[in-house]
Structures are given as C-alpha cells and as structure tokens.
Design a protein around this motif. Structure first.
Motif, mmCIF file in Angstrom:
data_model
loop_
_atom_site.group_PDB
_atom_site.id
_atom_site.type_symbol
_atom_site.label_atom_id
_atom_site.label_comp_id
_atom_site.label_asym_id
_atom_site.label_seq_id
_atom_site.Cartn_x
_atom_site.Cartn_y
_atom_site.Cartn_z
ATOM 1 N N PRO A 102 -26.105 40.064 -31.941
ATOM 2 C CA PRO A 102 -27.201 40.997 -32.224
ATOM 3 C C PRO A 102 -27.436 42.053 -31.155
ATOM 4 N N ASP A 103 -27.124 41.750 -29.894
ATOM 5 C CA ASP A 103 -27.345 42.722 -28.820
ATOM 6 C C ASP A 103 -26.496 42.353 -27.615
ATOM 7 N N ARG A 104 -26.537 43.217 -26.598
ATOM 8 C CA ARG A 104 -25.702 43.017 -25.414
ATOM 9 C C ARG A 104 -26.068 41.744 -24.660
ATOM 10 N N LYS A 105 -27.337 41.365 -24.672
ATOM 11 C CA LYS A 105 -27.740 40.163 -23.952
ATOM 12 C C LYS A 105 -27.176 38.904 -24.605
ATOM 13 N N ALA A 106 -27.185 38.872 -25.928
ATOM 14 C CA ALA A 106 -26.588 37.734 -26.633
ATOM 15 C C ALA A 106 -25.086 37.679 -26.385
ATOM 16 N N LEU A 107 -24.460 38.839 -26.349
ATOM 17 C CA LEU A 107 -23.024 38.913 -26.081
ATOM 18 C C LEU A 107 -22.713 38.410 -24.675
ATOM 19 N N ALA A 108 -23.520 38.827 -23.699
ATOM 20 C CA ALA A 108 -23.322 38.385 -22.317
ATOM 21 C C ALA A 108 -23.541 36.882 -22.188
ATOM 22 N N ARG A 109 -24.558 36.358 -22.879
ATOM 23 C CA ARG A 109 -24.831 34.915 -22.816
ATOM 24 C C ARG A 109 -23.668 34.109 -23.384
ATOM 25 N N HIS A 110 -23.121 34.596 -24.505
ATOM 26 C CA HIS A 110 -21.982 33.878 -25.099
ATOM 27 C C HIS A 110 -20.802 33.863 -24.134
ATOM 28 N N CYS A 111 -20.457 35.015 -23.581
ATOM 29 C CA CYS A 111 -19.315 35.089 -22.658
ATOM 30 C C CYS A 111 -19.544 34.200 -21.445
ATOM 31 N N HIS A 112 -20.766 34.207 -20.916
ATOM 32 C CA HIS A 112 -21.060 33.373 -19.751
ATOM 33 C C HIS A 112 -20.897 31.891 -20.086
ATOM 34 N N GLY A 113 -21.423 31.487 -21.236
ATOM 35 C CA GLY A 113 -21.324 30.076 -21.611
ATOM 36 C C GLY A 113 -19.885 29.614 -21.753
ATOM 37 N N VAL A 114 -19.067 30.435 -22.395
ATOM 38 C CA VAL A 114 -17.662 30.088 -22.597
ATOM 39 C C VAL A 114 -16.917 30.028 -21.262
ATOM 40 N N ILE A 115 -17.134 31.030 -20.414
ATOM 41 C CA ILE A 115 -16.411 31.106 -19.138
ATOM 42 C C ILE A 115 -16.876 30.002 -18.183
ATOM 43 N N ALA A 116 -18.184 29.740 -18.133
ATOM 44 C CA ALA A 116 -18.699 28.691 -17.251
ATOM 45 C C ALA A 116 -18.184 27.315 -17.662
ATOM 46 N N ALA A 117 -18.149 27.058 -18.972
ATOM 47 C CA ALA A 117 -17.615 25.775 -19.448
ATOM 48 C C ALA A 117 -16.133 25.661 -19.097
ATOM 49 N N GLY A 118 -15.399 26.770 -19.240
ATOM 50 C CA GLY A 118 -13.989 26.763 -18.863
ATOM 51 C C GLY A 118 -13.788 26.516 -17.379
ATOM 52 N N TYR A 119 -14.683 27.061 -16.554
ATOM 53 C CA TYR A 119 -14.576 26.864 -15.102
ATOM 54 C C TYR A 119 -14.768 25.394 -14.738
ATOM 55 N N ARG A 120 -15.777 24.770 -15.338
ATOM 56 C CA ARG A 120 -15.995 23.353 -15.062
ATOM 57 C C ARG A 120 -14.801 22.522 -15.494
ATOM 58 N N ARG A 121 -14.234 22.873 -16.623
ATOM 59 C CA ARG A 121 -13.058 22.144 -17.138
ATOM 60 C C ARG A 121 -11.871 22.285 -16.189
ATOM 61 N N LEU A 122 -11.584 23.502 -15.730
ATOM 62 C CA LEU A 122 -10.444 23.710 -14.854
ATOM 63 C C LEU A 122 -10.641 23.016 -13.504
ATOM 64 N N MET A 123 -11.856 23.079 -12.964
ATOM 65 C CA MET A 123 -12.112 22.479 -11.651
ATOM 66 C C MET A 123 -12.084 20.952 -11.717
ATOM 67 N N ARG A 124 -12.339 20.400 -12.904
ATOM 68 C CA ARG A 124 -12.228 18.948 -13.084
ATOM 69 C C ARG A 124 -10.780 18.520 -13.342
#
Length: 263
Positions: free
Chosen positions: A239-261
């Motif tokens: 719906p807007d840039r903030k929702a887009l940023a939140r989605h990207c952050h959630g995906v990337i942060a989850a990926g970071y935790r996965r890689l570091m584990r």
C-alpha cells in the motif's frame, strides 16, 4: 580464543590486497573507459570483475544462495555491515550502488565509486530527498539496476537495523520496477563460525577509520561471506513505501539470523 595471524603475515596480506587491487584496476579501467566512449548506456560494464578480484585479494570467499533477478531495472535492497559489502555484493550483482555523498570524497574509494557509476545521496538533508529520489529514478528508468542500503549506516553485525523508508518511494516513479531483497552475512573465519568477539573486525561502525579497520579485517584470515537472494517483489503489491520497507526488513532480518546460525 581468537587465532589471529602474526604481524608479518598481516602485513603480507595487506600488501597482497593493495597489489591485487592495483593490478585488477589497471586491467579494467582502460576497457571501461573505452566502453563508455562507445556507448551512451550509463551502467557498470566491467566493475563486477574488479569487485571479484578485490574480494579475492581481501581473502573473502563468497557463497551465494539463490540468484539475482535476471532482468533490467532492479532495485536490490540489502543490509549493510561493512565497507567490504561493496566488493562482495559487486562481485555477484551487476548493478551500481546508492551511497552517501561523503563517499565521493574518500580518495581512491571515491574514485572507484565514481568509476562504478554510484548514485550519491545526502542522507542528512531532508530537503534534498526529492532530488535524490529523482536521481535514483532516472538511473532505473534508463535501464540500470541499483543496490540500496536502507539502514542508512553500517550495523554492528549482531542484527539488521531498522530501514529508512524515504527512498522506497522511488517505486512510484519507475514503471515495471522489481525490488529484490538481499541478505549479506559474514559467517565464518578460517572455516569456523564467527564469534561476537570477531564482529568488531568485520562490521565497520562508529568513527572507526577505514585504514585500521581494513587491516584488522585482513588480519582475521579467510572470511566467508554469504549472500542470500530472496524472491523479487512487485512494489505495487504494497500500500505504501513504509509497508514495502517493513516487508523488505522482515525478510532480510530473518535471512540474516538464518545465515548467522548456519541454517
């Protein structure tokens, strides 16, 4: 206990890095300048080979999961850990970077940033936000692809900082734009999992000078960097840039935790 290489070995590694960068640049620059003269397309042609040579000379082994989107006009959104993110991501993605304006004045670093057709933004000037968005939109509309670090600074390596959403608004100015979230993590040193005590030598934060930090990075030994390419997304689905940023952050942060584990 962290095993660091003796000073003589670190000095040799630093010399190897400098020589490797110079030799790689000497081979690439003339060809790049020739290609610029022969075409009007404003995009990086050969810097990907420079980044690969520099990453190797730094002792970085790059492991990729997935692949970058195979099309023009892609905005790659990635987390930001260190100065070394540039050669690591540049070695696997054919795109220019969006960087803070100060980078242009960092001597040889700024020269190579210009060489790679970097788009500069003044992150501390809200009044310039529209001009910066327009500059990014022009590059993307011209068929080029860009790599954006929406954290706005480097993290300390323990996680992914919140994303600034302002530049995500460019999606409305670029018809057909695809955004691909990308996670980057430094996961192993000399074959062993990274420890918290090693993170300050990997993550470049605060007022640490580039030279000393680079020497510390090289002194660690063989570093493994992992890149996780997530599924590309259509900005129109949000719906807007903030929702887009939140989605990207959630995906990337989850990926970071996965890689570091090590997952």
């Amino acid at each position: 206990m962290i095993q660091r290489r003796p000073p003589s070995v670190r000095r040799l590694a630093a010399a190897r890095t400098a020589i490797g960068a110079v030799v790689t640049a000497a081979a690439i620059v003339p060809a790049e300048l020739l290609l610029r003269a022969l075409t009007l397309r404003n995009r990086p042609y050969l810097p990907i080979w420079f980044h690969r040579g520099l990453a190797r000379s730094l002792g970085v082994r790059i492991v990729t999961h997935g692949q970058p989107a195979r099309r023009e006009c892609v905005l790659y959104v990635a987390n930001h850990v260190s100065w070394s993110d540039i050669p690591v991501l540049g070695a696997r993605i054919e795109a220019s970077f969006v960087a803070k304006s100060e980078v242009a004045g960092w001597g040889p670093v700024g020269w190579f940033a210009n060489f790679a057709h970097t788009v500069y933004v003044a992150r501390d000037r809200r009044s310039a936000a529209a001009d910066q968005r327009n500059a990014i939109a022009r590059r993307l509309n011209g068929g080029g692809s860009l790599i954006l670090f929406p954290e706005g600074t480097n993290s300390d390596g323990t996680g992914v900082l919140p994303f600034k959403s302002a530049l995500f608004s460019v999606a409305g100015d670029v018809p057909g734009l695809i955004i691909q979230p990308v996670t980057l993590a430094y996961t192993r040193v000399n074959g062993l999992p990274v420890t918290r005590r090693q993170l300050p030598d990997l993550a470049w934060v605060g007022d640490t000078e580039l030279g000393p930090h680079a020497r510390g990075f090289i002194g660690l030994g063989r570093v493994t960097a992992e890149i996780l390419f997530h599924d590309p997304i259509d900005p129109a689905d949000y719906p807007d840039r903030k929702a887009l940023a939140r989605h990207c952050h959630g995906v990337i942060a989850a990926g970071y935790r996965r890689l570091m584990r090590g997952g």
